[in-house]
Design an enzyme around this catalytic site. Structure first.
Site, short mmCIF file in Angstrom:
data_model
loop_
_atom_site.label_atom_id
_atom_site.label_comp_id
_atom_site.label_asym_id
_atom_site.label_seq_id
_atom_site.Cartn_x
_atom_site.Cartn_y
_atom_site.Cartn_z
N GLY A 250 33.53 97.63 -51.41
CA GLY A 250 34.46 97.45 -50.30
C GLY A 250 34.47 96.08 -49.67
N PRO A 293 30.53 96.84 -56.07
CA PRO A 293 31.67 95.96 -55.79
C PRO A 293 32.70 96.03 -56.92
CG PRO A 293 29.81 94.68 -56.60
CD PRO A 293 29.31 96.09 -56.47
N GLY A 294 33.96 96.09 -56.56
CA GLY A 294 35.03 96.07 -57.56
C GLY A 294 35.91 94.85 -57.33
N ARG A 295 36.71 94.95 -56.27
CA ARG A 295 37.65 93.89 -55.91
C ARG A 295 36.99 92.51 -55.87
NH1 ARG A 295 42.10 95.05 -52.75
NH2 ARG A 295 41.09 96.99 -52.15
N ARG A 332 51.07 96.44 -55.20
CA ARG A 332 50.33 96.48 -53.94
C ARG A 332 51.20 96.20 -52.72
NH1 ARG A 332 46.41 93.60 -52.71
NH2 ARG A 332 45.24 95.17 -51.58
N TYR A 336 51.06 99.07 -50.00
CA TYR A 336 50.34 98.77 -48.75
C TYR A 336 50.94 97.61 -47.95
CZ TYR A 336 46.50 100.35 -51.95
OH TYR A 336 45.71 100.97 -52.88
N CYS A 363 64.53 98.10 -60.00
CA CYS A 363 65.63 98.61 -59.19
C CYS A 363 65.12 99.35 -57.97
CB CYS A 363 66.52 99.48 -60.06
SG CYS A 363 67.34 98.49 -61.30
C1 LIG Z 1 36.96 101.78 -55.14
C2 LIG Z 1 35.54 102.09 -55.09
C3 LIG Z 1 34.60 101.05 -55.11
C4 LIG Z 1 34.97 99.60 -55.13
O1 LIG Z 1 35.66 99.21 -54.00
P1 LIG Z 1 36.06 97.64 -53.86
O2 LIG Z 1 36.79 97.60 -52.57
O3 LIG Z 1 36.94 97.33 -55.01
O4 LIG Z 1 34.81 96.87 -53.87
C5 LIG Z 1 33.27 101.40 -55.12
N1 LIG Z 1 32.87 102.69 -55.10
C6 LIG Z 1 33.76 103.70 -55.08
C7 LIG Z 1 33.27 105.09 -55.09
C8 LIG Z 1 35.11 103.44 -55.07
O5 LIG Z 1 35.98 104.45 -55.03
#
Ligand SMILES: *Cc1c(COP(=O)(O)O)cnc(C)c1O
Length: 433
Positions: A250, A293-295, A332, A336, A363
């Site tokens: 997150g 971490p993802g984003r 996105r 959002y 469209c």
């Molecule tokens: C989406 C998610 C993440 C990663 O969130 P980011 O905002 O992309 O860092 C980590 N854990 C869980 C369970 C998620 O659903």
């Protein structure tokens, strides 16, 4: 010239350059629209997290790349090489990771409604942890494990009751969330005790993920505090040892000049202080720490390059710049109203004399990439790069209007290669009977 993404610069040609590659040249070679990502930067981001894990937890933990941010075989290979674990949230992501020979024991399987087939696939492939969301899933899993004659290591998804200040669709830690079991109501305690009595289930820990694109430290500290106290309570009351604490992801990233993310290292340092403090105060062993971490691993490593078609000036209203992609490759804004910045690829540092809305080719009136973008003068045929599109763009892309999805081009040390091919019209009709 400083751009919001550190992997961008102005090259010798005067054009935008990413990871040492000329963006106009890449557009020529691979076509538009195209996702272009700096592989070196992705790897560097993994290393920042892995180093922080070493420094603040003495390596007693694992960093998982939350692969829903961007899932394809190429990225799983990078994660394997960088000694990361991964989190997956569906059979499709799991299948992709396994196809890239990602080690199953470093896969954590999430999701609020894993199907029986997905759970079976997870058990048979030997994923490291299943992060169980609810009682129904727990019971399904126990039955399955019995049938397959094996035991399964699980964690529980907990809602710690934290309301992180971010868009409500990407906020998940509060009570009114479809994810997980609540702390306040006793639901979490109940499910842990129930699981502990199950023959085939081994409860190793608890997990929380309070939201996404968060810029403050406090919600993370507060979540860690609640989770640690929960672990201590469970130990005191029932003697059940929860040895693993997964604190989710997150961490916010810089989409525009207005975003000011904290150094990730700082989050981890602050949270580790909380974790260590409570471990000492309440006399429980330091748990094995998991981060997801993802984003923040991929977003700021990628751009999307588009070719401009029509430039439509509506006197006294606004100017629309239409590009050859849109909500299909980046939904996105329509989801959002997310904000982005764009650059003109040719001489990107020129004065921004134009205010225009960059629209896609779908469209839908809402098919917009950036409202009122500030740009140097743009004319038909120009190339535009939308920045920080490396997360939740390709992975959320669709074929709306039967538009093929763009390729992913990886650049590294001045070289480029395809990670994902551009879809063809034949790909689009491949399942049509
Ligand atoms: C989406 C998610 C993440 C990663 O969130 P980011 O905002 O992309 O860092 C980590 N854990 C869980 C369970 C998620 O659903």
């Amino acid at each position: 010239m400083e751009f919001i993404m550190s992997c961008l610069s102005v090259g010798d040609s005067g054009n935008l350059s990413i990871g040492g590659c000329d963006v106009a040249g890449l557009a020529e070679q691979y076509g538009t629209p195209a996702y272009i990502m700096d592989e070196d930067k992705i790897r560097e981001n993994c290393r920042v997290y892995n180093r922080a894990m070493e420094e603040y937890y003495n390596g007693n933990g694992i960093v998982l790349y939350a692969s829903k941010a961007l899932s394809c075989k190429y990225i799983y290979r990078i994660m394997k090489e960088e000694n990361m674990g991964i989190d997956v949230v569906s059979g499709g992501e799991l299948y992709t990771a396994l196809s890239a020979f990602f080690p199953a024991e470093k896969i954590y399987f999430h999701g609020n409604n894993k199907t029986a087939d997905e759970l079976k696939m997870a058990l048979e492939s030997g994923v490291g942890r299943i992060v169980v969301d609810n009682i129904f899933e727990l019971e399904t899993l126990e039955e399955l494990a019995e049938k397959l004659d094996r035991t399964v290591d699980i964690m529980f998804r907990i809602k710690p009751g934290i309301d992180a200040h971010t868009h409500s669709f990407i906020r998940t830690g509060q009570i009114d969330s479809k994810f997980g079991v609540a702390l306040e109501t006793g639901e979490a305690e109940e499910i842990v005790v129930k699981a502990d009595s199950m023959e085939r289930i081994n409860v190793v820990g608890v997990h929380c993920h309070i939201g996404s694109q968060i810029f403050e430290l406090e919600p993370f500290e507060l979540a860690a505090e609640k989770m640690m106290n929960f672990i201590a309570d469970i130990k005191e009351k029932y003697g059940i040892e929860l040895s693993e604490l997964n604190l989710g992801g997150g961490y916010g990233i810089k989409y525009t000049e207005n975003d000011s993310p904290i150094n990730y290292d700082k989050y981890i340092q602050a949270v580790s202080k909380v974790v260590t403090g409570i471990s000492e105060a309440r006399g429980i062993k330091l748990p094995y720490i998991v981060m997801e971490p993802g984003r923040s691993i991929t977003a700021e490593t990628g751009i999307t390059v588009y070719r401009v078609g029509a430039v439509k000036e509506i006197p006294g209203v606004r100017t629309y710049i239409s590009v050859d992609g849109g909500m299909g490759d980046n939904p996105r804004y329509i989801l959002y109203e997310s904000e982005y910045e764009a650059l003109r690829v040719n001489s990107p540092a020129d004065a921004k004399t134009m205010t225009a809305t960059i629209a896609g080719k779908c469209c839908e009136s809402g098919d917009i990439l950036i409202k009122d973008a500030k740009l140097p003068a743009i004319k038909p045929g120009d190339l535009i790069a939308v920045l920080a599109t490396g997360a939740y763009n390709y992975s959320m892309a669709s074929n709306y209007n039967r538009i093929p999805r763009p390729p992913i081009v990886m650049v590294s040390g001045g070289e480029s290669r395809l990670a994902v091919k551009r879809e063809s019209y034949d790909d689009i009709i491949a399942n049509d009977l």
